[in-house]
Write an enzyme that holds these catalytic residues in place. Sequence first.
Site: not given
Ligand code: AMP
Length: 216
Positions: A13, A88, A127, A161, A172
Amino acid sequence: MRLVLLGAPGSGKGTQAQRMQARHSVPQVSTGDLLREAVAAGTQLGRAAQLVMQTGGLVADDIMLGIIRERLARPDAASGFILDGFPRTQAQADGLATLLQELGTPLDAVVLMEIAPEILLRRLAGRRSCRRCGRVFHVETNPPAPGERCADGRAHDLFQRPDDNEATVRQRLAVYCERTQPLIDHYARMGLLRRIDANGSLDEVEARLEAVLAPA
Ligand code: AMP
């Protein structure tokens, strides 16, 4: 264009949103990036989010909705946005619908990026992100080109990360199945969902993405 990219962690994404934003003149809005910025800045939000992120959980819906409301009010999002990592949960999808209704700017589409689970794990393990410019790379399939630099002329400063370790990735993915996957049916019922095969090269996936967004 007002678009949501939906898909498991590692489905591409962020990478595709980064590639699309210049082409469509709309910003990528990554809630993960916004939270990581808050963590790096040591804000109250960052301190609250850090542990949740490290353990692969979800930050509370009301906090996320506040972040999105603020972000979409910024001038660069006036003509559209690509949401990456939001919504989410069902509560976030409902909150987004209310917000967009208030603004009179409904979503154009939700694209689901479908990918084989074993490929996800490989993508997440390899990544890397640039600490300075935020671009996302992969050590095997998408490394920086030789001599490639950030906009400020310095070499990319790549890091992994902290939530891309195996235990957190499994959590996750479990959270994605339980909380986010139900949104697929939700957006399908609304007639907004388009599915693409997210396996393959970056160019192949990008072409599929543009094809499902092209007017019929
Ligand atoms: P991502 O970079 O999208 O993989 O997000 C990394 C982490 O940020 C996720 O595993 C969640 O802990 C938190 N996070 C990101 N977006 C959201 C969201 N829309 N709702 C809740 N937690 C989020």
